[in-house]
Write a protein that holds these residues in place. Structure first.
Motif, mmCIF file in Angstrom:
data_model
loop_
_atom_site.group_PDB
_atom_site.id
_atom_site.type_symbol
_atom_site.label_atom_id
_atom_site.label_comp_id
_atom_site.label_asym_id
_atom_site.label_seq_id
_atom_site.Cartn_x
_atom_site.Cartn_y
_atom_site.Cartn_z
ATOM 1 N N ASN A 38 1.184 -1.303 -0.027
ATOM 2 C CA ASN A 38 -0.067 0.092 0.031
ATOM 3 C C ASN A 38 0.873 1.415 -0.012
ATOM 4 O O ASN A 38 0.415 2.464 0.417
ATOM 5 N N GLY A 39 1.913 1.292 -0.477
ATOM 6 C CA GLY A 39 2.996 2.382 -0.372
ATOM 7 C C GLY A 39 4.268 2.120 -0.608
ATOM 8 O O GLY A 39 4.801 1.214 -0.947
ATOM 9 N N LYS A 81 2.005 6.408 2.223
ATOM 10 C CA LYS A 81 0.925 5.325 2.218
ATOM 11 C C LYS A 81 -0.050 5.837 1.528
ATOM 12 O O LYS A 81 -0.668 7.031 1.773
ATOM 13 N N LEU A 82 -0.908 5.028 0.666
ATOM 14 C CA LEU A 82 -2.028 5.243 -0.031
ATOM 15 C C LEU A 82 -3.226 4.604 0.368
ATOM 16 O O LEU A 82 -3.164 3.297 0.631
ATOM 17 N N LYS A 83 -4.240 5.216 0.662
ATOM 18 C CA LYS A 83 -5.631 4.710 1.349
ATOM 19 C C LYS A 83 -6.665 5.855 0.824
ATOM 20 O O LYS A 83 -6.684 6.940 1.150
ATOM 21 N N ASN A 84 -7.665 4.991 0.143
ATOM 22 C CA ASN A 84 -8.737 5.926 -0.263
ATOM 23 C C ASN A 84 -8.547 7.079 -1.263
ATOM 24 O O ASN A 84 -8.892 8.188 -0.832
ATOM 25 N N THR A 88 -0.561 9.897 2.493
ATOM 26 C CA THR A 88 -0.089 10.017 3.837
ATOM 27 C C THR A 88 1.277 9.671 3.951
ATOM 28 O O THR A 88 1.755 8.888 3.629
ATOM 29 N N GLN A 99 -0.136 5.556 -7.655
ATOM 30 C CA GLN A 99 1.294 5.160 -7.345
ATOM 31 C C GLN A 99 2.284 5.867 -7.566
ATOM 32 O O GLN A 99 3.216 6.010 -6.849
#
Length: 251
Positions: free
Chosen positions: A22-23, A36-39, A43, A230
């Motif tokens: 996720n990152g 970090k990639l979320k929704n 972050t 990404q």
């Protein structure tokens, strides 16, 4: 990815970087930055590397510095591997010598099906790995970290840890004939020797066949073309690492 100061990349991530499901993480000499990639939101988490006079001293000693650099790059994982290899598993799980034959199907599964399945299951990880390479390739070439340039960059890197792995595997295999009862020692020795060979070959442009093999593995197995989100993670994380490495304040 594994970078070396001896390769000339002393103005940024002298330790390295790595991809996650996720990152992406980039490490400078003092900080670790994880994006970090979320929704669809990026972050960034900044952590200062633990200061250790022992590790700093080890960084200056040939055939020892490879261990210290790997330890600082991912301290928790390094300790986990050391613990895993230090446990005398053959005392806990006694070998069964009654079944001396190995199933043909088990060999096929282990060396054929499992790697193929992992390639597809970990596609997202390989995409982040590709984004990591693209961003760093643009930076080392002097380009600007903008989405258009990063997306168009090569996802194969001559400084990727895959190059180190290709060197370490045959060393580990040869050591297994004499140190098979000491897996932890095999791991430490093979990584130490492999790191020195990696640095030497990178600086002097030797062992081209190793880097060609690693390039093929990177292109067709451990990296995939990333998407725009990404790429944004890679740019944001690397930009923050550059900012920290230049001594700017952390916000």
């Amino acid at each position: 990815m594994f970078y070396a100061k001896e390769n000339g990349v002393s103005d940024l991530a002298v330790l390295g970087g790595r991809a996650h499901v996720n990152g992406i993480t980039f490490a400078t000499s003092k900080y670790v930055v994880r994006g970090k990639l979320k929704n669809a939101v990026v972050t960034l988490n900044v952590q200062k590397l633990p200061e250790s006079r022992l590790l700093e001293a080890m960084d200056r000693v040939p055939f020892v510095r490879g261990i210290s650099k790997l330890a600082k790059l991912n301290w928790n994982l390094f300790l986990f591997v050391v613990l895993l290899l230090a446990i005398p598993w053959n005392w806990i799980f006694l070998p069964n010598y009654t079944d001396a034959t190995v199933s043909v199907w088990s060999v096929i599964v282990e060396y054929g099906v499992v790697p193929i399945v992992l390639i597809f299951l970990l596609k997202r990880l390989w995409q982040f790995h590709g984004a990591e390479h693209k961003a760093f390739n643009v930076y080392t070439s002097g380009g600007q970290l903008v989405p258009e340039l990063v997306m168009a960059a090569d996802r194969v890197s001559g400084r990727c840890g895959t190059n180190l792995v290709v060197i370490v595997i045959p060393i580990y295999f040869l050591l297994s004939f004499i140190l098979y009862q000491f897996p932890l020692l095999m791991y430490l020795v093979s990584m130490s020797v492999g790191y020195e060979i990696f640095n030497w070959s990178s600086r002097r442009n030797r062992l081209k066949v190793v880097f060609k093999i690693a390039a093929i593995i990177q292109k067709y197995i451990v990296t995939k073309e990333p998407d725009e989100e990404q790429i944004l993670v890679a740019i944001s994380t690397l930009s923050k690492a550059i900012e920290l490495d230049q001594g700017r304040s952390v916000k």
